[in-house]
Each structure stands twice: as C-alpha cells, then as structure tokens.
Motif scaffolding. Structure first.
Motif, PDB file in Angstrom:
ATOM      1  N   TYR A 159       0.980   0.402  -0.106  1.00 27.73           N
ATOM      2  CA  TYR A 159       0.636  -0.851  -0.798  1.00 27.73           C
ATOM      3  C   TYR A 159       1.485  -2.002  -0.272  1.00 27.73           C
ATOM      4  CZ  TYR A 159      -0.502  -3.973  -4.688  1.00 27.73           C
ATOM      5  OH  TYR A 159      -0.927  -5.029  -5.455  1.00 27.73           O
ATOM      6  N   ARG A 183       0.637  -5.318   2.827  1.00 30.28           N
ATOM      7  CA  ARG A 183       0.707  -6.692   2.324  1.00 30.28           C
ATOM      8  C   ARG A 183       1.846  -7.486   2.944  1.00 30.28           C
ATOM      9  NH1 ARG A 183      -2.002  -3.608  -0.758  1.00 30.28           N
ATOM     10  NH2 ARG A 183      -3.638  -4.394  -2.135  1.00 30.28           N
ATOM     11  N   ARG A 191       8.241 -10.941   3.137  1.00 27.58           N
ATOM     12  CA  ARG A 191       6.832 -10.802   3.513  1.00 27.58           C
ATOM     13  C   ARG A 191       6.622 -11.502   4.860  1.00 27.58           C
ATOM     14  NH1 ARG A 191       1.990 -13.749   2.548  1.00 27.58           N
ATOM     15  NH2 ARG A 191       0.166 -12.407   2.228  1.00 27.58           N
ATOM     16  N   ASN A 210      -0.489  -6.126   8.118  1.00 28.59           N
ATOM     17  CA  ASN A 210      -1.097  -5.012   7.391  1.00 28.59           C
ATOM     18  C   ASN A 210      -0.973  -3.751   8.226  1.00 28.59           C
ATOM     19  OD1 ASN A 210      -2.809  -3.141   6.144  1.00 28.59           O
ATOM     20  ND2 ASN A 210      -4.134  -4.760   5.340  1.00 28.59           N
TER      21      ASN A 210
END
Length: 764
Positions: free
Chosen positions: A235, A239, A271, A303
């Motif tokens: 997950y 992301r 991120r 990703n």
C-alpha cells in the motif's frame, strides 16, 4: 524438555555400551561355534542376527563386539544390550524397550480425533511403535502446536504413561483446551500520511465483528499477519513512499491467554514523485513498442506495483521474440532534496533460443497427448513467451489439474536451446453424488449423477444425470470428445428423457414427456471464440390431465431442431467474477418434424472492478422466436421470466402471456411464457459486512427490468416490470447459493409477487 530427555537417553546408552564393552575387552579372538540370543519378547531373532557383523564359524574379536552393540542399539528396539562369552558360544542378552499398546485422548473438542492421530503419526508416535520418551515429548509439543494454530494459547496437555502386560505401555493425552484467544487490539504506530482505520482496513486480521464466527478473522495467525504486513508494505510502496519500512511487530497476550494485542511500528519516510522514465540498453529497435508498455507517468507518485508490472511486461515482450533469458532492471535515481525519482529501465535481451524438447511431468492418469494437444508452442521452434502462456492457460482450463506450471530449462552445452517442462498436479475427475435439493420453484427434488471428466485419461467426458424434482424430471446420458478431430473440434452426444410440468400447474396431473437425442459440434475459430453446431430429434407427448393449459393441447409431435451458437468468455472467474465479459448467442431452428420455427437468444454480461472489494455487474438477455411457414411459434419453446435469474420479486416463470386451463370453473389462467424476452439486470457487489475480504460470501444490491411477450405482441417499454432489492451470495460447500429480497417498483394487476427468493447455482 526434549533436549534434556535426549541427553538422558544418550547417557544411559553410553553407560550400557561401556558396561557391555568392558565385558568383551578381556576376550581373546576366537572362532564362534554358536550365537544365542536371550531376552526377546516381540522382536524376531532374525532381526538381531541380521544386525550382527559376524556369523557362526567366523573370527570374533573385541572390535566386532563393539560394532555389534552399536548396531543393535541403532535399531531403537532395545534399552539394554550385553554380550557374554561361554566357551566358544556368544550370548547376546537384550532388554526390549516397551511398545506402545494404545494412544488415547480426552478433552479434545476443537479437532477431530483422526486429525490428531495423523499429526502424531507424522512425528513417529503410533500404536505398535517402541516407546520412546523423546517421541512422547515431541508428540506433546505437536499437540500444543495444533492448538496454537487455532489461537488457543491457554490449552494444556498432560501425558500419562501406564505400563501394561507383555512389556507394553498405554499413552494417554489429557487436554484442557481453554478459550480461543482473540485479537483485542491492532495498532499501527508511526503512520502520518494515512489514518489508522484506513490501514486496518487493509488487514484480513481484525478485532472481530458479528461475522467473526464465520470468517475467524479475530484469531491470530502468523501466516495471516505476514500477508497483512505485505499488504501494508504494498500500500505504501504503491503510493510513492519508497523508504517505507516496518520496524517491528509486537504480539502480546494477556495473562489469561484470552486476548492478543498487535502493535506494528512503521517508518513512512517521504513521498516521492516520478520526474521521468528513461530506457537504456538494447530494445530490438522497438523502443516505441516498449515505451507503450510503461504504465508509470511523470508527475505521478512512484508506484512499485506499476514498476514491477512494467518489468514483467518488458520481459514478456522480449520472450515473444524468442529471448527467454532477458534481463530488465528498474533503477530508481532518487533525488531526496526534491523528493523526485527518475526511473531508468535497463533492458538486455541476452540470446534468442529454440525450444528443443517439451516434457510432461506429474500426469499419472492423464495421457501425454491430452496435455500436448493444448500446447501452442512447438518443439524445434523459436521460444515464444505469448504462446507458452497461452498453452499453460489452455492446459489449466481443462479442469483436470489443481496446479499447472511451465519451467524453462537451459540445455547444457547449447546456449541457444531450452527445454520446457510442464508440471501438473492431477485432481480427482470422477464424481458420484446422491442427494436432495430444494428451491421455491422445484420444491423438494432428489438428485443423482455419475460423472467422469477424464475417462481413462483420454480427456473425454461421460455423465449420467437423474433429477426427480416436482416440475422437472430428467434422465440424461451425455458424452463429450473435446478432440473429435485433430484440429480441436469437439463432439457431444446426448440421450435424454425429460418430463415437465410448468411451474403454475399447482395440483395438475398432466405431463409433457420429451424423449430425445442430440449431437453437437464445437469448432474453435480462435483461442477465445467457439462456435457450436448441433442437430437433435425429440418426440413430444402431451398427456392431458387436470389443469392442462389450453395452449398445450396441440403441441405434441416430432421436433427436429438444428442449433448454431457462439460463446466468448473473458471473465476472470466463473463462480466469483470481478471483471471481464461473457457473451453467448444461440440460434435454434426447427428444420424438420411437425414444427418449423426460429428461436434466437443472446446474453451479455459485463463485470467492472471498482476496487479490489467492489464490483459493478451488468446482465442483458434478449430472446426472439418466430414460427415459420404456416406454423405458430411452439409454446414448448417459449421463454420464461420472473424470479431468480430474471426479474426478481416476481414469482418464478410467471411473467408474460397466460392461458386458460381445462376444467377450470373459476376462470383460472396460468403463465405459459412467450416468444420474446427482455431482461436487464444491474448489481453492485460488495463483501459481506464483518466478513473482511472473503469473496465467497458477498452481498449485492440490484435493479431488474424485464418482461416476456407473445409472438404477435410488440415489445413495449411501458409494460416492463421492474424491481429493486438486496441479496446474499455464498459459495457454500453444497454449491453457489443466492438469496434475494426484492420489492417490485413497477407491477401490474394480476402479477404474482414473491419478495423473498432463493436457489442453488443461480447467476443474476
């Protein structure tokens, strides 16, 4: 515990060995005149003699005596071994270990006793085996392990060993099971980008709900926890959190051993966004084709799943040109200042190879040719990854195997050749079933069938079905040869006798009997399309009786239908589809006999995956029939509508035209179906609340529209019936079950309403 027991046995054995050896050291070598064995109770003398390193007439020495003691102890049958010399006679004195007379259990409720006995046999403890304290301790630990696997941490085991006659022992295990330890808390520590509830929804494990008795999702399992941790990792990595890691996982149990706490410590990191994608290496002058396979776009979050999918797609594309050993590396160039990633895909095709030989392994029953004829990759041809994957899927779709895999093995000394090995694991393909069924339409019915999907390993099908339901009785003998010709044309033969009473014939004693035969051929026009051609012959006999619909009076006679059909099934699953499309088209033409007619039927299904948990499904069925020449469309070939599989909320088969019945003084009319059919269904499918992501138990909301029309009626949208409702779908041990509660939102006077409906094996 086991280690201490092992040391005690080793020490005792050493003492026995040393004491025995001491008695033999003083013996001068001599020639054996005889060998005598003393102390045997159950062990055969031959077992002892076979283990001795000498025979009568041979020279005996201390070294041989030592070897004899070592060999006899190695049998595991004796607790003491001694050697004595009397003149020229060697006396072997043994003391047998007790044997296990019986193994018994008490207090076990969670497991079937045979399951426990099988687990203990696997560790070496069973009736008739020599008693060994080490094995008993190991068996006790195995019992506890079985309970731990069921989250029963409070379970305790007490072992009792009781000596009985003839040097035997009884072993009993007394179990106090205690309660199941359930998960009371799941906590993720260190998350900032996503909420606790969002992350917990990814897990199969949870703190329980009203469906936990079925899913057992509140029982701790290390395997489930590992799977959940992998879901959590995927997950984050999908992301953009490249640096995400799981620092630790803590599992704590309360003093009463009835509740567990799971604490997962994570570090999210930053991120990262993709700044660009660059190809390096050799791409066979097909860079544009390879670039079209890249699913990552600049500006999107990095990703890892898309990267892995792109790498697989590159390798598969290389393999389509014969490069079986291509190497594709995805190298992220990370800029931690700007939190950007430049992805470099480095591809090397390596060498192009031929397929030298194709081998089949694991097929003990199925003939090689049944598997080989499904292969689209040929020997002595270029390696083709697309054809190999297609071949594997075709073998898997045979339904004869639980596992199918294809391994590529290089040929030693020949770098441009490989061998393909098809590994299969066969499953039982025969089925004998006797049982009963119940549906609201057919009431109680008795069912029996004998089926063999792979007769004598040929791949042919042979089946006999018997159904004794109240409204539909049948006896069908069917056989299919999937390769009637070498080109893959299939042939199916049917011989049947069917007896039908329409659904609305409550209390009627009339009958429509239909004996017949049929033959059908399936011609594969492509890898996904099959066209069917068939011809049949039936003799319909209408036996008049009470409440016979007037429309059936002149429907007897000979029917000779010819059929042409086409099927394309691209769903991801036949039982629990979540995406893909199914199309069926069938034409039936009365080419001979007493009835001339044409009947067309088309079905379209589309499944749209909204997410891994939610699916939107559409179904459309259109039917049209027309009499030919001066003939009307036969009533016995009518379409029916209403109920499960059609417009739910209306009683099964009651939509459409009606007919008067013979002998009715009340003006009773019954539904007889019609020559035209329109049915549209929409479903929203989701996991059942409390069942986690279990795909075998799902609920659905639906909206149905449809109706049945006579041959000379116009299809009028204003007369369509409609309903909305909710339902439950369960892939149960006895087959697919569907329950539906529907409320008609468009109905007319005379419609027969049935809000709650259920049936086994119904789709839409």
């Amino acid at each position: 515990m086991i280690r201490k027991s092992s040391l005690r046995v080793l020490a005792l054995g050493t003492l026995f060995y040393l004491s025995s050896a001491t008695q033999t050291w003083a013996v001068e070598p001599f020639t054996l005149r005889d060998i005598r064995v003393e102390g045997l109770q159950r062990v055969e003398p031959g077992t002892v003699f076979a283990s001795l390193p000498f025979r009568v007439g041979e020279q005996y020495s201390d070294d041989k005596g030592t070897a004899a003691i070592r060999s006899l102890f190695g049998l595991g049958l004796f607790s003491d071994v001694r050697l004595q010399v009397e003149g020229g006679v060697l006396v072997v004195i043994v003391e047998e270990r007790p044997s296990v007379a019986d193994v018994s259990f008490s207090g076990i409720k969670e497991f079937d006793e045979e399951t426990i006995r099988r687990a203990l046999r696997d560790v070496g403890l069973t009736d008739g085996r020599p008693y060994d304290k080490v094995l008993v301790d190991r068996a006790e630990q195995e019992l506890k392990r079985q309970y731990l696997s069921r989250s029963m941490y409070a379970a305790s085991v007490v072992t009792t060993v009781t000596p009985v006659e003839r040097n035997r022992v009884n072993i009993s295990f007394t179990v106090t099971e205690g309660d199941v330890a359930k998960i009371g808390e799941i906590r993720v520590v260190g998350n900032q980008a996503f909420s606790d509830s969002t992350l917990r929804d990814l897990f199969e494990l949870n703190t329980g709900g009203w469906m936990s008795w079925y899913t057992k999702s509140d029982r701790y399992s290390r395997a489930k926890l590992n799977a959940d941790l992998e879901s959590l990792r995927s997950y984050y990595l999908s992301r953009g959190f490249i640096d995400f890691r799981i620092d630790s996982t803590q599992v704590a149990i309360d003093p009463g051993k009835e509740q567990l706490s799971l604490i997962i410590n994570v570090t999210e990191g930053n991120r990262f966004v993709v700044s660009g994608v660059r190809l390096e290496g050799q791409y066979l002058d097909k860079e544009d084709a390879f670039k079209s396979l890249v699913t990552i776009k600049p500006g999107e979050a990095y990703n890892a799943e898309s990267v892995a999918a792109t790498v697989r797609a590159f390798n598969d594309y290389y393999a389509a040109f014969g490069y079986a050993f291509s190497q594709v590396d995805a190298v992220p160039e990370i800029n931690r200042t700007s939190n950007e990633v430049n992805l470099v895909l480095r591809g090397q095709p390596s060498r192009r190879v031929y397929v030298r030989r194709i081998q089949v392994e694991g097929n003990n029953r199925t003939r090689d040719e049944v598997i080989r004829r499904e292969f689209r990759q040929f020997e002595s041809a270029w390696y083709d990854g697309d054809r190999i994957r297609l071949s594997r899927d075709r073998v898997d779709r045979l339904g004869f195997f639980t596992e199918v895999s294809v391994d590529t093995q290089p040929v030693v000394g020949t770098p441009d050749q490989v061998d393909l090995v098809i590994n299969v694991v066969e499953r039982p393909t025969g089925n004998l079933s006797i049982g009963a069924g119940y549906s609201q339409a057919d009431k109680l019915s008795f069912l029996a069938s004998i089926k063999q999907e792979n007769v004598f390993g040929t791949g042919n099908y042979l089946g006999l079905d018997v159904n004794t339901s109240e409204y539909n009785r049948q006896l069908v003998l069917s056989t299919t040869d999937p390769y009637f010709t070498q080109d893959g044309i299939s042939r199916t033969l049917d011989i049947y006798h069917k007896s039908t009473r329409p659904y609305d014939a409550q209390g009627g004693d009339y009958e429509i009997a239909t004996p017949g035969v049929g033959i059908r051929f399936g011609v594969p026009f492509s890898e996904v399309d099959t066209v069917y051609f068939g011809l049949g012959a039936e003799r319909v006999k209408v036996k008049e009786g009470n409440e016979l619909p007037v429309a059936y009076l002149d429907q007897g006679g000979t029917y000779i239908p010819a059929t042409i059909g086409w099927t394309r099934d691209a769903r991801d699953s036949a039982l629990v589809p979540t995406r893909g499309r199914l199309q069926r088209f069938n034409t039936e033409i009365g080419v001979g006999g007493d009835r001339k007619y044409t009947k067309l039927n088309y079905q379209f299904q589309q499944y749209v995956s909204l997410s891994p948990r939610y699916t939107l499904a559409f179904n459309a069925e259109l039917g049209w029939g027309k009499g030919m020449g001066n003939h009307d469309f036969p009533v016995l070939r009518n379409f029916y509508g209403g109920g499960l599989g059609s417009v739910r909320g209306f009683e099964q088969g009651t939509l459409g035209p009606q007919s008067d019945v013979i002998g009715s003084d009340t003006g009773e009319r019954v539904s007889i179906g019609g020559a035209k059919k329109v049915v549209l269904n929409t479903e929203f499918i989701a996991p059942f609340p409390g069942a986690g992501n279990d795909r075998t138990l799902r609920w659905f909301g639906f909206f149905d529209v449809g109706n049945i029309y006579g041959e000379n009626e116009k299809v009028d949208a204003s007369t369509l019936r409609a309903s909305v409702g909710v339902g439950l779908s369960w892939i149960s041990p006895i087959g697919p079950l569907r329950f539906a509660y529907a409320r008609p939102v468009r109905k007319f006077d005379g419609d027969q309403i049935q809000k709650f409906q259920f049936q086994i094996g119904t789709s839409f």
